[in-house]
Write an enzyme that holds these catalytic residues in place. Sequence first.
Site, PDB file in Angstrom:
ATOM      1  N   ARG A 143     -17.032  12.749 -18.245  1.00 46.53           N
ATOM      2  CA  ARG A 143     -15.872  13.558 -18.650  1.00 46.53           C
ATOM      3  C   ARG A 143     -14.724  12.658 -19.121  1.00 46.53           C
ATOM      4  O   ARG A 143     -14.864  11.446 -19.198  1.00 46.53           O
ATOM      5  CB  ARG A 143     -15.419  14.395 -17.462  1.00 46.53           C
ATOM      6  CG  ARG A 143     -16.473  15.356 -16.926  1.00 46.53           C
ATOM      7  CD  ARG A 143     -16.686  16.486 -17.906  1.00 46.53           C
ATOM      8  NE  ARG A 143     -17.545  17.519 -17.371  1.00 46.53           N
ATOM      9  CZ  ARG A 143     -17.129  18.585 -16.659  1.00 46.53           C
ATOM     10  NH1 ARG A 143     -15.857  18.716 -16.347  1.00 46.53           N
ATOM     11  NH2 ARG A 143     -17.978  19.506 -16.273  1.00 46.53           N
ATOM     12  N   CYS A 476      -9.771  21.557  -7.977  1.00 50.35           N
ATOM     13  CA  CYS A 476      -9.318  21.000  -9.262  1.00 50.35           C
ATOM     14  C   CYS A 476      -7.918  20.394  -9.184  1.00 50.35           C
ATOM     15  O   CYS A 476      -7.558  19.554 -10.002  1.00 50.35           O
ATOM     16  CB  CYS A 476      -9.358  22.080 -10.328  1.00 50.35           C
ATOM     17  SG  CYS A 476     -11.015  22.742 -10.565  1.00 50.35           S
TER      18      CYS A 476
HETATM   19 FE1  SRM Z   1     -12.064  21.691 -12.292  1.00 47.52          FE
HETATM   20  C1  SRM Z   1     -14.530  23.944 -12.565  1.00 47.52           C
HETATM   21  C2  SRM Z   1     -10.084  23.602 -14.170  1.00 47.52           C
HETATM   22  C3  SRM Z   1      -9.960  19.096 -12.587  1.00 47.52           C
HETATM   23  C4  SRM Z   1     -13.581  20.139  -9.626  1.00 47.52           C
HETATM   24  N1  SRM Z   1     -12.319  23.452 -13.260  1.00 47.52           N
HETATM   25  C5  SRM Z   1     -13.445  24.219 -13.273  1.00 47.52           C
HETATM   26  C6  SRM Z   1     -13.341  25.371 -14.239  1.00 47.52           C
HETATM   27  C7  SRM Z   1     -13.858  24.930 -15.564  1.00 47.52           C
HETATM   28  C8  SRM Z   1     -13.934  26.721 -13.769  1.00 47.52           C
HETATM   29  C9  SRM Z   1     -15.354  27.025 -14.177  1.00 47.52           C
HETATM   30  O1  SRM Z   1     -16.272  26.204 -13.987  1.00 47.52           O
HETATM   31  O2  SRM Z   1     -15.561  28.143 -14.663  1.00 47.52           O
HETATM   32  C10 SRM Z   1     -11.781  25.505 -14.257  1.00 47.52           C
HETATM   33  C11 SRM Z   1     -11.170  26.128 -15.502  1.00 47.52           C
HETATM   34  C12 SRM Z   1      -9.930  26.904 -15.155  1.00 47.52           C
HETATM   35  C13 SRM Z   1      -9.169  27.389 -16.316  1.00 47.52           C
HETATM   36  O3  SRM Z   1      -9.063  28.623 -16.492  1.00 47.52           O
HETATM   37  O4  SRM Z   1      -8.632  26.586 -17.071  1.00 47.52           O
HETATM   38  C14 SRM Z   1     -11.366  24.110 -13.901  1.00 47.52           C
HETATM   39  N2  SRM Z   1     -10.420  21.383 -13.305  1.00 47.52           N
HETATM   40  C15 SRM Z   1      -9.689  22.327 -13.946  1.00 47.52           C
HETATM   41  C16 SRM Z   1      -8.348  21.785 -14.375  1.00 47.52           C
HETATM   42  C17 SRM Z   1      -7.843  22.383 -15.680  1.00 47.52           C
HETATM   43  C18 SRM Z   1      -7.334  21.995 -13.235  1.00 47.52           C
HETATM   44  C19 SRM Z   1      -5.876  21.897 -13.622  1.00 47.52           C
HETATM   45  O5  SRM Z   1      -5.200  22.856 -13.298  1.00 47.52           O
HETATM   46  O6  SRM Z   1      -5.441  20.906 -14.194  1.00 47.52           O
HETATM   47  C20 SRM Z   1      -8.669  20.277 -14.417  1.00 47.52           C
HETATM   48  C21 SRM Z   1      -9.215  19.856 -15.756  1.00 47.52           C
HETATM   49  C22 SRM Z   1      -9.689  18.455 -15.749  1.00 47.52           C
HETATM   50  C23 SRM Z   1      -9.993  17.868 -17.087  1.00 47.52           C
HETATM   51  O7  SRM Z   1      -9.086  17.819 -17.910  1.00 47.52           O
HETATM   52  O8  SRM Z   1     -11.130  17.423 -17.278  1.00 47.52           O
HETATM   53  C24 SRM Z   1      -9.776  20.211 -13.371  1.00 47.52           C
HETATM   54  N3  SRM Z   1     -11.883  19.906 -11.344  1.00 47.52           N
HETATM   55  C25 SRM Z   1     -10.866  19.026 -11.544  1.00 47.52           C
HETATM   56  C26 SRM Z   1     -10.833  18.058 -10.491  1.00 47.52           C
HETATM   57  C27 SRM Z   1      -9.795  16.946 -10.306  1.00 47.52           C
HETATM   58  C28 SRM Z   1     -10.199  15.644 -10.917  1.00 47.52           C
HETATM   59  O9  SRM Z   1     -11.249  15.526 -11.557  1.00 47.52           O
HETATM   60  O10 SRM Z   1      -9.439  14.690 -10.730  1.00 47.52           O
HETATM   61  C29 SRM Z   1     -11.880  18.369  -9.633  1.00 47.52           C
HETATM   62  C30 SRM Z   1     -12.227  17.657  -8.295  1.00 47.52           C
HETATM   63  C31 SRM Z   1     -12.921  16.364  -8.514  1.00 47.52           C
HETATM   64  C32 SRM Z   1     -14.389  16.551  -8.670  1.00 47.52           C
HETATM   65  O11 SRM Z   1     -14.867  16.737  -9.782  1.00 47.52           O
HETATM   66  O12 SRM Z   1     -15.095  16.543  -7.657  1.00 47.52           O
HETATM   67  C33 SRM Z   1     -12.534  19.532 -10.185  1.00 47.52           C
HETATM   68  N4  SRM Z   1     -13.839  21.974 -11.294  1.00 47.52           N
HETATM   69  C34 SRM Z   1     -14.248  21.275 -10.188  1.00 47.52           C
HETATM   70  C35 SRM Z   1     -15.457  21.859  -9.694  1.00 47.52           C
HETATM   71  C36 SRM Z   1     -16.260  21.382  -8.452  1.00 47.52           C
HETATM   72  C37 SRM Z   1     -17.200  20.291  -8.810  1.00 47.52           C
HETATM   73  C38 SRM Z   1     -18.139  19.946  -7.694  1.00 47.52           C
HETATM   74  O13 SRM Z   1     -18.628  18.834  -7.655  1.00 47.52           O
HETATM   75  O14 SRM Z   1     -18.440  20.803  -6.858  1.00 47.52           O
HETATM   76  C39 SRM Z   1     -15.753  22.953 -10.524  1.00 47.52           C
HETATM   77  C40 SRM Z   1     -16.955  23.916 -10.416  1.00 47.52           C
HETATM   78  C41 SRM Z   1     -18.235  23.297 -10.880  1.00 47.52           C
HETATM   79  O15 SRM Z   1     -18.290  22.245 -11.508  1.00 47.52           O
HETATM   80  O16 SRM Z   1     -19.253  23.918 -10.590  1.00 47.52           O
HETATM   81  C42 SRM Z   1     -14.704  23.003 -11.511  1.00 47.52           C
HETATM   82 FE1  SF4 Z   2     -10.751  24.941 -10.188  1.00 51.24          FE
HETATM   83 FE2  SF4 Z   2      -8.763  26.385  -9.311  1.00 51.24          FE
HETATM   84 FE3  SF4 Z   2     -10.665  27.518 -10.760  1.00 51.24          FE
HETATM   85 FE4  SF4 Z   2     -11.186  26.767  -8.316  1.00 51.24          FE
HETATM   86  S1  SF4 Z   2      -9.696  28.322  -8.910  1.00 51.24           S
HETATM   87  S2  SF4 Z   2     -12.454  26.303 -10.145  1.00 51.24           S
HETATM   88  S3  SF4 Z   2      -9.959  24.958  -8.068  1.00 51.24           S
HETATM   89  S4  SF4 Z   2      -9.226  25.976 -11.481  1.00 51.24           S
END
Ligand code: SRM
Ligand code: SF4
Length: 569
Positions: A143, A476
């Site tokens: 990513r 996230c």
């Molecule tokens: Fe995230 C999934 C938003 C950083 C762990 N994340 C999602 C999704 C795409 C929901 C989905 O799968 O349908 C969210 C979209 C929401 C929306 O409407 O925009 C979403 N994640 C975000 C963002 C936008 C949060 C924010 O408010 O800033 C961040 C975008 C990052 C980027 O630019 O690439 C974001 N997500 C993170 C982080 C923090 C980090 O990476 O530093 C994490 C925790 C670290 C990690 O990866 O373990 C994170 N997101 C997840 C997970 C859980 C992953 C796992 O291993 O279980 C999911 C769900 C999944 O992947 O199944 C997820």
């Molecule tokens: Fe990520 Fe928040 Fe959506 Fe959970 S509710 S997947 S923490 S953006």
Amino acid sequence: MSEQPLPEPEKIKRESRYLRGTLRESVADRATGALHDDDTHLSKFHGLYQQDDRDLRNERRLQKLEPHFQFMLRLRLPGGVLTPQQWLGLDDVADRYADGSLRLTTRQTFQFHRVFKENLPALIQAMDKLGLDSRGACGDVNRNVVTSVNPHLSRSHQQVYDDAVSISERLKWRSAAYEETWLDQAPKQSEENEEPFYSHLYLPRKFKIALTLAPHNDCDVLANDIGLIGIEENGQLVGYNIAVGGGLGMTYGEPGTYPRLASPVGFVPVERVVDACETIAAIQRDHGCRTDRAHARFKYTIDDYGLEWFAERFAEYSGTPLEPLRPFELTDTSDQFGWMKDQQGNHHLTLFIRSGRVRDFESLSLRTALREIAQIHTGEFRVTCNQNLIIARVDHQTKDAIQRIVDQYGLDDGTRQTPLARNAISCVAFPTCGLAMAESERYLPELTEKLEALMTETGIAGEPIKLRISGCPNGCARPYMGEIGLTGKAPGRYNLYLGADTGGQRLNRLYRENIDETQILDELRPLFQRFASEKESKESFSGFLYRSAILTPDEGPESFHEPLIARSG
Ligand code: SRM
Ligand code: SF4
């Protein structure tokens, strides 16, 4: 022993002809606002998530209408850097193709929300004209590569940023599916060998890399599959300590899933860091779990096989073992707000952007103000991993003009909010995130206000306590790295976690489960009161919770599996 079946997303990507699938046809199909089912998995590799407006779900169901389908587009933006021209371009398309907002993310990039299917090609083409893309911003690949540094502050910072860009380029997926689907490129004659690194398998799951320069840790480096901690000796960057197996996502009630901080394993000199990342991603590609997506992140590969196994594989794949770890310290995960000046005399202004949401609010014309800054700015914009924005490389003459815009619009250079508010992070959650169980971004202002009132009442107003809130346990907003962390359980209900350190080296602990706002405040009140009366000089809230034995390392109804961080130095 019979072989376990592969999960659907794994099969779909393998059979997708290098991520083409039927995406083109899906996008062209006007009978529905959605993509064909299989293509919703593939679209993620192209930086797109299919969503629907959750505020309208019930109403549309009653009206027997399909959900209000829409897409989120996320950019690949290594190090979070863009030019003022690119900013103006993004600002322009936010109105034309999205909901009029730009969303800075916790991984230093931008998201557009509420993009309708028919606008996807035009949006991606507009990005392409700006020299930007969304390739691999989501999906089972590497990513957006994040770094916590401003290259203009020193040569080491510049090197760390350059390395982030090189790693992003090296691990980018390469097939022409992106150009063919979105940029009208004619289909290739042969798709053979389109992905020399990933092959048709890609990775078992998402893969994340962060780089920082010790002691700064504003990117939460240990939350990543690979965390690279830059080491300076005699003012020069000599290489990186490598930490592996970080990741925060978990599922409630499934103890086999857990947040984990990356374990420091060894050192590589600067010139080997890009190869080292490719080697580590290859180890995960070949050994990561492909049959259970809940167990497919690299952190589980590391825990299944162990760090010694990892070190052996690293030496085997790369031909050279890792060197011993160098001493390091990580001190703070916050952004430094306001103006700072670098060695060349350039100025850099870090602005607070609540939850990273850039739009014109009733009380704050944030998007307009930033557009005006972009019109006169000649340096760059830098997104931080705390969802804030740096107006970087400002010359002396422009500084005053930018400050006038800041004053005129009341932008926050870190002085207009309490430390609690300016350090808080929330994820997007409702109404766009399909996984949200409770509010996060929309609730943060109200929650902050109530916590501020409680802090005033208990005599700790102004304490820089780190608050992180996520709408579900995926984490996230990196809630498990907050001194106070909240994760959504159900509308209005959260799990409360306490006690992560302020340097990003200790996860917090589950303190109370499934509680509402009143209970959250009631739980925190006595802790704040004790902190007010027993706090030692410069002690953080989380430091106090451990010193006073309110928390112990094994505390909590469900304690996280927490590896010992090898802290040297
Ligand atoms: Fe995230 C999934 C938003 C950083 C762990 N994340 C999602 C999704 C795409 C929901 C989905 O799968 O349908 C969210 C979209 C929401 C929306 O409407 O925009 C979403 N994640 C975000 C963002 C936008 C949060 C924010 O408010 O800033 C961040 C975008 C990052 C980027 O630019 O690439 C974001 N997500 C993170 C982080 C923090 C980090 O990476 O530093 C994490 C925790 C670290 C990690 O990866 O373990 C994170 N997101 C997840 C997970 C859980 C992953 C796992 O291993 O279980 C999911 C769900 C999944 O992947 O199944 C997820
Ligand atoms: Fe990520 Fe928040 Fe959506 Fe959970 S509710 S997947 S923490 S953006």
